[in-house]
Design an enzyme around this catalytic site. Structure first.
Site, PDB file in Angstrom:
ATOM      1  N   SER A 263      44.823  51.075  28.703  1.00 16.65           N
ATOM      2  CA  SER A 263      44.768  52.221  27.793  1.00 16.65           C
ATOM      3  C   SER A 263      46.125  52.919  27.765  1.00 16.65           C
ATOM      4  O   SER A 263      46.625  53.357  28.811  1.00 16.65           O
ATOM      5  CB  SER A 263      43.723  53.232  28.259  1.00 16.65           C
ATOM      6  OG  SER A 263      43.986  54.480  27.628  1.00 16.65           O
TER       7      SER A 263
ATOM      8  N   HIS B 275      44.262  49.207  24.380  1.00 19.90           N
ATOM      9  CA  HIS B 275      43.203  50.198  24.141  1.00 19.90           C
ATOM     10  C   HIS B 275      43.858  51.515  23.742  1.00 19.90           C
ATOM     11  O   HIS B 275      44.666  52.082  24.492  1.00 19.90           O
ATOM     12  CB  HIS B 275      42.382  50.369  25.430  1.00 19.90           C
ATOM     13  CG  HIS B 275      41.176  51.256  25.302  1.00 19.90           C
ATOM     14  ND1 HIS B 275      40.003  50.833  24.715  1.00 19.90           N
ATOM     15  CD2 HIS B 275      40.981  52.548  25.695  1.00 19.90           C
ATOM     16  CE1 HIS B 275      39.118  51.826  24.773  1.00 19.90           C
ATOM     17  NE2 HIS B 275      39.678  52.868  25.364  1.00 19.90           N
TER      18      HIS B 275
ATOM     19  N   ASP C 188      43.337  55.340  22.747  1.00 20.28           N
ATOM     20  CA  ASP C 188      42.363  56.435  22.874  1.00 20.28           C
ATOM     21  C   ASP C 188      42.663  57.580  21.916  1.00 20.28           C
ATOM     22  O   ASP C 188      43.603  58.352  22.123  1.00 20.28           O
ATOM     23  CB  ASP C 188      42.384  56.977  24.321  1.00 20.28           C
ATOM     24  CG  ASP C 188      41.628  56.070  25.266  1.00 20.28           C
ATOM     25  OD1 ASP C 188      42.168  55.745  26.333  1.00 20.28           O
ATOM     26  OD2 ASP C 188      40.487  55.685  24.922  1.00 20.28           O
TER      27      ASP C 188
ATOM     28  N   MET D 135      41.706  61.099  20.385  1.00 19.36           N
ATOM     29  CA  MET D 135      40.938  62.292  20.788  1.00 19.36           C
ATOM     30  C   MET D 135      41.246  63.432  19.822  1.00 19.36           C
ATOM     31  O   MET D 135      42.405  63.626  19.437  1.00 19.36           O
ATOM     32  CB  MET D 135      41.324  62.686  22.213  1.00 19.36           C
ATOM     33  CG  MET D 135      41.045  61.581  23.218  1.00 19.36           C
ATOM     34  SD  MET D 135      41.493  62.108  24.893  1.00 19.36           S
ATOM     35  CE  MET D 135      41.097  60.608  25.791  1.00 19.36           C
TER      36      MET D 135
ATOM     37  N   HIS E 116      39.620  53.391  20.197  1.00 11.95           N
ATOM     38  CA  HIS E 116      38.454  54.110  20.713  1.00 11.95           C
ATOM     39  C   HIS E 116      38.455  55.517  20.128  1.00 11.95           C
ATOM     40  O   HIS E 116      39.260  56.357  20.544  1.00 11.95           O
ATOM     41  CB  HIS E 116      38.548  54.132  22.247  1.00 11.95           C
ATOM     42  CG  HIS E 116      37.443  54.887  22.911  1.00 11.95           C
ATOM     43  ND1 HIS E 116      37.509  55.225  24.247  1.00 11.95           N
ATOM     44  CD2 HIS E 116      36.263  55.377  22.464  1.00 11.95           C
ATOM     45  CE1 HIS E 116      36.420  55.880  24.585  1.00 11.95           C
ATOM     46  NE2 HIS E 116      35.641  55.975  23.513  1.00 11.95           N
TER      47      HIS E 116
ATOM     48  N   MET F 176      37.289  59.015  19.924  1.00 11.44           N
ATOM     49  CA  MET F 176      36.539  60.090  20.561  1.00 11.44           C
ATOM     50  C   MET F 176      36.691  61.312  19.659  1.00 11.44           C
ATOM     51  O   MET F 176      37.404  62.291  19.990  1.00 11.44           O
ATOM     52  CB  MET F 176      37.080  60.363  21.982  1.00 11.44           C
ATOM     53  CG  MET F 176      36.682  59.252  22.938  1.00 11.44           C
ATOM     54  SD  MET F 176      37.710  59.181  24.413  1.00 11.44           S
ATOM     55  CE  MET F 176      39.076  58.214  23.758  1.00 11.44           C
TER      56      MET F 176
ATOM     57  N   MET G 176      31.072  54.163  28.839  1.00 16.94           N
ATOM     58  CA  MET G 176      31.993  55.105  29.498  1.00 16.94           C
ATOM     59  C   MET G 176      31.564  55.272  30.953  1.00 16.94           C
ATOM     60  O   MET G 176      30.384  55.537  31.227  1.00 16.94           O
ATOM     61  CB  MET G 176      31.938  56.491  28.828  1.00 16.94           C
ATOM     62  CG  MET G 176      32.515  56.596  27.428  1.00 16.94           C
ATOM     63  SD  MET G 176      34.258  56.226  27.270  1.00 16.94           S
ATOM     64  CE  MET G 176      34.993  57.314  28.466  1.00 16.94           C
TER      65      MET G 176
ATOM     66  N   GLY H  65      37.954  62.098  27.808  1.00 18.40           N
ATOM     67  CA  GLY H  65      38.944  63.140  27.552  1.00 18.40           C
ATOM     68  C   GLY H  65      40.222  62.930  28.335  1.00 18.40           C
ATOM     69  O   GLY H  65      41.288  63.374  27.909  1.00 18.40           O
ATOM     70  N   PHE H  66      40.127  62.252  29.480  1.00 18.66           N
ATOM     71  CA  PHE H  66      41.322  62.155  30.326  1.00 18.66           C
ATOM     72  C   PHE H  66      41.376  60.821  31.075  1.00 18.66           C
ATOM     73  O   PHE H  66      40.336  60.220  31.369  1.00 18.66           O
ATOM     74  CB  PHE H  66      41.333  63.304  31.359  1.00 18.66           C
ATOM     75  CG  PHE H  66      41.237  64.656  30.722  1.00 18.66           C
ATOM     76  CD1 PHE H  66      40.000  65.268  30.535  1.00 18.66           C
ATOM     77  CD2 PHE H  66      42.380  65.283  30.230  1.00 18.66           C
ATOM     78  CE1 PHE H  66      39.891  66.497  29.897  1.00 18.66           C
ATOM     79  CE2 PHE H  66      42.282  66.527  29.589  1.00 18.66           C
ATOM     80  CZ  PHE H  66      41.037  67.127  29.430  1.00 18.66           C
ATOM     81  N   GLY H  67      42.598  60.399  31.410  1.00 13.70           N
ATOM     82  CA  GLY H  67      42.758  59.242  32.296  1.00 13.70           C
ATOM     83  C   GLY H  67      42.750  59.735  33.739  1.00 13.70           C
ATOM     84  O   GLY H  67      42.745  60.938  33.998  1.00 13.70           O
ATOM     85  N   GLY H  68      42.727  58.806  34.661  1.00 14.45           N
ATOM     86  CA  GLY H  68      42.860  59.145  36.075  1.00 14.45           C
ATOM     87  C   GLY H  68      41.655  59.793  36.717  1.00 14.45           C
ATOM     88  O   GLY H  68      41.767  60.364  37.807  1.00 14.45           O
TER      89      GLY H  68
ATOM     90  N   ASP I 244      34.926  51.594  30.448  1.00 16.75           N
ATOM     91  CA  ASP I 244      36.049  52.461  30.147  1.00 16.75           C
ATOM     92  C   ASP I 244      36.025  53.704  31.031  1.00 16.75           C
ATOM     93  O   ASP I 244      35.188  54.582  30.868  1.00 16.75           O
ATOM     94  CB  ASP I 244      35.968  52.867  28.664  1.00 16.75           C
ATOM     95  CG  ASP I 244      37.246  53.508  28.186  1.00 16.75           C
ATOM     96  OD1 ASP I 244      37.252  54.041  27.062  1.00 16.75           O
ATOM     97  OD2 ASP I 244      38.239  53.477  28.934  1.00 16.75           O
ATOM     98  N   GLY I 245      36.983  53.725  32.001  1.00 22.29           N
ATOM     99  CA  GLY I 245      37.095  54.926  32.827  1.00 22.29           C
ATOM    100  C   GLY I 245      36.981  54.609  34.299  1.00 22.29           C
ATOM    101  O   GLY I 245      35.941  54.143  34.747  1.00 22.29           O
ATOM    102  N   GLY I 246      38.074  54.892  35.033  1.00 18.17           N
ATOM    103  CA  GLY I 246      38.030  54.738  36.492  1.00 18.17           C
ATOM    104  C   GLY I 246      37.986  53.308  36.960  1.00 18.17           C
ATOM    105  O   GLY I 246      37.580  53.031  38.088  1.00 18.17           O
TER     106      GLY I 246
ATOM    107  N   GLY J  69      43.666  52.549  32.487  1.00 22.34           N
ATOM    108  CA  GLY J  69      44.847  53.315  32.110  1.00 22.34           C
ATOM    109  C   GLY J  69      45.704  53.577  33.337  1.00 22.34           C
ATOM    110  O   GLY J  69      46.738  52.947  33.550  1.00 22.34           O
ATOM    111  N   SER J  70      45.235  54.481  34.178  1.00 19.68           N
ATOM    112  CA  SER J  70      46.045  54.887  35.343  1.00 19.68           C
ATOM    113  C   SER J  70      46.262  53.715  36.303  1.00 19.68           C
ATOM    114  O   SER J  70      47.326  53.605  36.905  1.00 19.68           O
ATOM    115  CB  SER J  70      45.367  56.052  36.072  1.00 19.68           C
ATOM    116  OG  SER J  70      43.988  55.784  36.270  1.00 19.68           O
TER     117      SER J  70
END
Ligand code: DX5
Ligand code: ZN
Length: 217
Positions: free
Chosen positions: A9, A34, A36, A38, A67, A69, A138, A143-146, A173-175, A195-196
């Site tokens: 991402s 990816h 994102d 927003m 994606h 959002m 999700m 809303g946020f990476g990391g 998607d996420g973490g 992402g992160s």
């Protein structure tokens, strides 16, 4: 076996040099990119609109996975398709007409994805699985990476069972990290957003070894 695709991402990339970052992750093994989007309304953050996605397009040689959002989503589908998206994913929570939204995405010629926030049950997409090329599950609140991974492995298993033998991807998607990836892959996911975990440690002076980060997942 289901080969796993990695979709870094760019939300975690260097916002001052998306072209360089996109070329770097693709040169070092990314399967998809990816993106994102927003709107500061559906989620408490604001990223990029159609003009930015259009600028990313010539740098993406693999597959541009957008994606959304955003809410409402229908008024913007054309613009993101025009900008060059290969896939457009809309959130089932973004409005009352997800069936119509997915039809509209497919009508542009883009692949259609449907996304579920962590608190939304898998049953919410039960009646649109013939209109979707992918279900995005999700595993953080958007809303946020990391952010920290929310373990929804059971939900992934349920979505995979609902999909049956349809040609529908499950994207997580996420973490996603080397620690959490095996959990969701075993449950039936075949596309992992990160992402992160991919862009960590990067800087303009010494771009991070993205390939090592991608291969580790
Ligand atoms: C969050 C986005 C995710 C996020 C993933 O709203 O949809 O794609 O960028 O970032 P990590 O992998 O750092 O959780
Ligand atoms: Zn995303």
């Amino acid at each position: 076996d289901r080969s796993i695709k990695i979709a870094p991402s760019i939300l975690s990339a260097d916002f001052a040099d998306f072209g360089r970052e996109i070329r770097a992750i693709e040169a070092q093994g990314a399967d998809w990119v990816h993106v994102d989007v927003m709107d500061g309304h559906f989620v408490p953050n604001l990223t990029f609109g159609p003009p930015a996605v259009k600028a990313f397009r010539p740098h993406v040689k693999t597959f541009m996975d957008v994606h959304l959002m955003i809410s409402p989503v229908d008024p913007y589908i054309e613009a993101y398709a025009e900008a060059g998206a290969d896939m457009i994913t809309a959130h089932v929570e973004a409005g009352p007409h997800i069936h119509r939204t997915l039809q509209a995405i497919r009508a542009t010629g883009c692949k259609a994805g449907v996304a579920l926030n962590p608190g939304t049950p898998a049953s919410a997409i039960e009646h649109v699985l013939d209109l979707a090329d992918m279900v995005l599950v999700m595993t953080v609140n958007p809303g946020f990476g990391g952010q920290k991974f929310i373990d929804l492995t059971e939900k992934v298993r349920r979505v995979r069972a609902m999909i049956g033998d349809r040609p529908v991807h499950i994207q997580i998607d996420g973490g996603v990290t080397p620690e959490t990836a095996p959990l969701v892959a075993a449950a039936g996911a075949d596309v992992l957003v990160a992402g992160s975990a991919v862009f960590k440690g990067g800087s303009v002076e010494n771009p991070a070894p993205y390939g090592d980060n991608i291969r580790a997942i």
